[in-house]
Structures are given as structure tokens and as C-alpha cells.
Design a protein around this motif. Structure first.
Motif, short mmCIF file in Angstrom:
data_model
loop_
_atom_site.label_atom_id
_atom_site.label_comp_id
_atom_site.label_asym_id
_atom_site.label_seq_id
_atom_site.Cartn_x
_atom_site.Cartn_y
_atom_site.Cartn_z
N CYS A 21 0.92 -1.09 0.05
CA CYS A 21 -0.11 0.01 0.08
C CYS A 21 1.00 1.09 -0.15
O CYS A 21 1.46 1.47 0.87
N ALA A 22 0.67 2.13 -0.91
CA ALA A 22 1.40 3.58 -1.02
C ALA A 22 0.89 4.32 -0.09
O ALA A 22 -0.34 4.76 -0.36
N VAL A 23 1.23 4.34 1.31
CA VAL A 23 0.45 5.12 2.33
C VAL A 23 0.49 6.55 1.99
O VAL A 23 1.65 7.38 1.94
N TRP A 24 -0.56 7.13 2.08
CA TRP A 24 -0.81 8.62 2.02
C TRP A 24 -0.66 9.15 3.25
O TRP A 24 -1.10 8.77 4.08
N ASN A 57 -2.16 11.45 5.47
CA ASN A 57 -3.48 11.78 5.96
C ASN A 57 -3.64 12.77 6.87
O ASN A 57 -4.24 12.43 8.08
N GLY A 103 -16.11 8.83 -3.68
CA GLY A 103 -15.83 8.04 -4.89
C GLY A 103 -14.62 8.47 -5.61
O GLY A 103 -14.27 9.68 -5.40
N CYS A 104 -14.05 7.60 -6.64
CA CYS A 104 -12.97 8.18 -7.42
C CYS A 104 -13.44 9.24 -8.17
O CYS A 104 -12.81 10.17 -8.76
N GLN A 137 -8.63 3.02 6.81
CA GLN A 137 -8.78 4.44 6.30
C GLN A 137 -7.67 4.97 5.29
O GLN A 137 -7.79 5.49 4.43
N GLU A 138 -6.33 4.44 5.78
CA GLU A 138 -5.11 4.57 4.78
C GLU A 138 -5.57 4.17 3.31
O GLU A 138 -5.11 4.83 2.52
N TRP A 139 -6.14 2.83 3.16
CA TRP A 139 -6.36 2.26 1.94
C TRP A 139 -7.72 3.00 1.32
O TRP A 139 -7.28 3.29 0.07
N GLU A 188 -8.04 6.33 1.49
CA GLU A 188 -7.60 7.53 1.03
C GLU A 188 -6.93 7.28 -0.23
O GLU A 188 -6.87 8.09 -0.88
N ALA A 189 -5.99 6.12 0.22
CA ALA A 189 -5.19 6.07 -1.28
C ALA A 189 -5.62 5.62 -2.21
O ALA A 189 -5.56 6.01 -3.47
N LEU A 190 -6.81 4.74 -2.29
CA LEU A 190 -7.37 4.37 -3.51
C LEU A 190 -8.37 5.35 -4.05
O LEU A 190 -8.53 5.40 -5.33
N LYS A 191 -9.02 6.27 -3.22
CA LYS A 191 -9.75 7.43 -3.84
C LYS A 191 -8.97 8.27 -4.69
O LYS A 191 -9.43 8.94 -5.39
#
Lengths: 257, 118
Positions: A175-178, A180, A192-193, B66-68, B70-73
Motif C-alpha cells: 500500500c502506498a500510504v498517503w 492523511n 468515490g474516485c 482508512q489509509e487504503w 484514502e489511497a484508493l480514492k
């Protein structure tokens, strides 16, 4: 490998505008005959259809980690999409004119997600520097050595002159952790995307958070290798501004004292 | 039935692997999709052309979940494109100059404002 093909077909055929479209000749894999196909470039995906009116593409080429090169003139307006892997196929395509060839080579060599991300980061950095002064401690992703290399763009002597941003290594759990930071997402549409405001106006997305260097436990989001998040600072600043504005508004509401 | 998978987000694809294998068994293209928080530790991905079909993922913790999400969005190419157009616009408003000019890509169809609609 399973793929959500219906989603790919949807992406290929939905009415979102294509980044390029037109007829190209595609050389066969085993037999060197060329077949004329209708090509549609959307994002980092190059779809091809048997006919322009076909309802589904017959194939797709994912344009990541490839180079786009001109072929020998003998083939006539031909160019190749080449991938790095040993087992990877090279796609040889030919346009119907010099202008078409140049247009395709340009749009294909800039189609990758990686390229888009590079440009976005560069603009993001510019914006930060303009708003808060030269960024301290948040330039790109430091630390972890990476096995990825930024992919070369191919044929052009790169008029882009983009700085070579270090590639982000994939995290251990993939997972590329963003980063947040709280309040990082003022976008009302967070479900949604493909959130959009329905009118085609790009709703201002939040500044994309920075990726952090890989930590041993990818999921806990421990303190980033790159130091205090630029995002937190932005949030602070905007928060203060909002608080001030709100105070003003409240005072005006109460009337003159 | 939940199966344990190694999941990798690479550009706009979500690859999944059996934990002991090198090649992915499948991938999801993350365009025109919706990421939804389901019950605790669980999120789902569904696609616009088949909204009732949900791909569910259970995480080890709510935080990871939550991390996933945010990343996926933010994983779609289209999201990145909108970000780029937004920044370009902001910088242009602040400086009066198009920041893409120095890279020679101002005229690229993919970066034009108002061209790309859902």
C-alpha cells in the motif's frame, strides 16, 4: 490474470473525451502483416478496436514503464512502444501521415500515470513555494533506496526538463500510504474516485498528500521520513485564515459596538 | 468467504496476489469506481457500470482501512488529471503564467481545462 474487464471496456467506451484517437496500423505479433485498427488513448490506456464502430475494444496496452520510439523510415510513419521486461512484447504501429505519427508519439510518450504524477508534484511544489516560501523539509520522498527508476520518456530530448524526482518505492504491504493529515480533504465528494461537480468544472481537489518512505510497518502510518508534513502546515494556515474570517463575520453580524 | 491476499496499489491498478506467489492472480483498474467504507475494518470497491457488485476488503485495523480508502480514492488517472488542471489554474491565477509552458506541454489535450467531463 483476472481483470475487471467490464470496467476496462466501460473506460474505453464511455463518453469521457479521449486524449487521442484515430486509425493506426498495428503489426501482428507472429505474422508481420499490419492490421488497421481504431485506437483510443485514455489516460494511460491505449485501447484498440477492430472497427471505429465496434462496441468493445479487442485489446489494450497499458502505457506504464514503456518507451516510445520512431522506427526506421523504411516502414513509413512507424513507431514502436517498447517495454522493459524480458518477456515483453514490442508493439509496432504505423500512422497514415507524418503529422499523425508525431501527434501519436507525443501523446503516447506522455500518457503514463508516472509522468502525470511527476508533473502534478512539480506543480504542487511550485504552488507551495509560492504560498509559503521555499519548502523546508518536505521536498519529495527521502530516505529509502528504491529499486524503481524513473522511466525514460523515449524519443524526445525531453523539453520538459522536469527535475528527476525520486521514485516512490512500493511499501511492504503494497500500500502506498498517503499522508492523511486532518482536514486534508475539503472536497465535499469524498465517496468515490470520480467525484465531479456534475458540470464538468474540475472541483478543486485537495493537494494530494505526499507519499511517505517505506516504514517497516506499512499500515500504522508512523512518523514520515520526510519530517513534518507540508499538509499539516497548510491545514494550519488555512485554518487560521478561516477562523479569522469567521470572527470577522460574527462581529459584523452583531452589529457595530 | 474471506481469502488472505497480498494487495498492491500500483498507479491506477490494484493488484492482488496469493501471499506466497510472485505473479498477481488478478487486478482491478481503478477508474470510474467508488470506494466505500463498510463495517469496521472493511471497505469496498464498486464500479460505475456494475454498482451492486462490491469487491470487499477487510483490513487488520481501522487505521489501515482508512489509509487504503484514502489511497484508493486518489489512485485514478482521472483524479490525478483533475489535480493537475486545478494546480495549473491556480498557478496561472497567481502568476499570470501557464506553468506548463516551461515544459512545452501547454497544448496537450489531456491537460486542458473543461475538456474532461465525467
Amino acid at each position: 490474470m483476472k481483470l475487471n474487464e467490464r470496467s476496462l471496456v466501460f473506460y474505453a467506451t464511455c463518453d469521457s473525451p479521449a486524449d487521442n484517437a484515430g486509425f493506426l496500423y498495428k503489426r501482428g505479433e507472429r505474422h508481420t502483416a499490419y492490421h488497421r485498427r481504431w485506437f483510443v488513448l485514455k489516460g494511460n490506456m491505449l485501447f484498440y478496436f477492430e472497427e471505429r464502430e465496434s462496441r468493445e475494444p479487442v485489446g489494450v496496452i497499458v502505457l506504464e514503464g514503456c518507451t516510445v520510439e520512431l522506427c526506421d523510415a523504411a516502414e513509413g510513419f512507424a513507431f514502436a512502444i517498447r517495454f522493459g521486461g524480458a518477456k515483453s512484447r514490442t508493439y509496432v504501429l504505423a500512422a497514415e501521415s507524418q503529422a499523425a505519427m508525431e501527434s501519436w508519439v507525443k501523446s503516447l510518450s506522455r500518457a503514463s500515470f508516472d509522468y502525470m504524477r511527476l508533473v502534478v508534484r512539480e506543480l504542487e511544489k511550485q504552488l507551495e513555494e509560492m504560498r509559503w516560501g521555499p519548502a523546508g523539509g518536505c521536498g519529495g520522498c527521502r530516505g529509502a533506496p528504491t529499486s524503481w527508476k524513473p522511466k525514460p520518456l523515449g524519443m524526445e530530448p525531453s523539453p520538459e526538463r522536469l527535475p528527476a524526482l525520486p521514485a516512490v518505492p512500493p511499501k511492504e504491504n503494497g500500500c502506498a500510504v498517503w499522508n492523511n493529515a486532518p482536514g486534508a480533504d475539503p472536497l465535499p465528494d469524498t465517496s468515490g474516485c470520480d467525484g465531479h461537480d456534475g458540470e464538468g468544472n474540475p472541483r478543486p481537489p485537495p493537494l494530494p498528500p505526499r507519499r511517505r518512505a517505506s516504514s517497516s510497518d506499512g499500515s500504522t502510518g508512523a512518523a514520515a521520513a520526510e519530517g513534518p508534513s507540508a499538509f499539516c502546515r497548510l491545514h494550519e494556515r488555512y485554518g487560521q485564515e478561516v477562523a479569522r474570517l469567521r470572527q470577522d463575520w460574527l462581529e459584523r453580524r452583531r452589529g457595530p459596538r | 468467504v474471506l481469502k488472505k491476499r497480498l494487495v498492491k496499489l500500483v498507479v491506477n491498478f490494484l493488484f492482488y496476489f496469493r501471499t506466497d506467489e510472485a505473479e498477481p492472480i488478478g487486478a482491478l483498474l481503478l477508474e470510474h469506481c467508488r470506494i466505500t467504507k463498510e463495517e469496521e475494518n472493511v471497505f469496498s470497491i464498486s464500479f460505475i457500470e456494475e454498482p451492486e457488485r462490491k469487491y470487499c476488503f477487510e483490513c487488520d485495523s481501522e487505521e489501515q482501512c482508512q489509509e487504503w480508502i484514502e489511497a484508493l480514492k486518489r489512485a485514478s488517472y482521472e483524479f490525478m488529471r483533475r489535480s493537475l488542471i486545478f494546480y495549473r489554474n491556480e498557478i496561472q491565477k497567481m502568476t499570470g503564467k501557464d506553468p506548463l509552458e516551461q515544459y512545452g506541454i501547454s497544448e496537450e489535450a489531456r491537460f486542458q481545462l473543461g475538456t474532461h467531463k465525467p
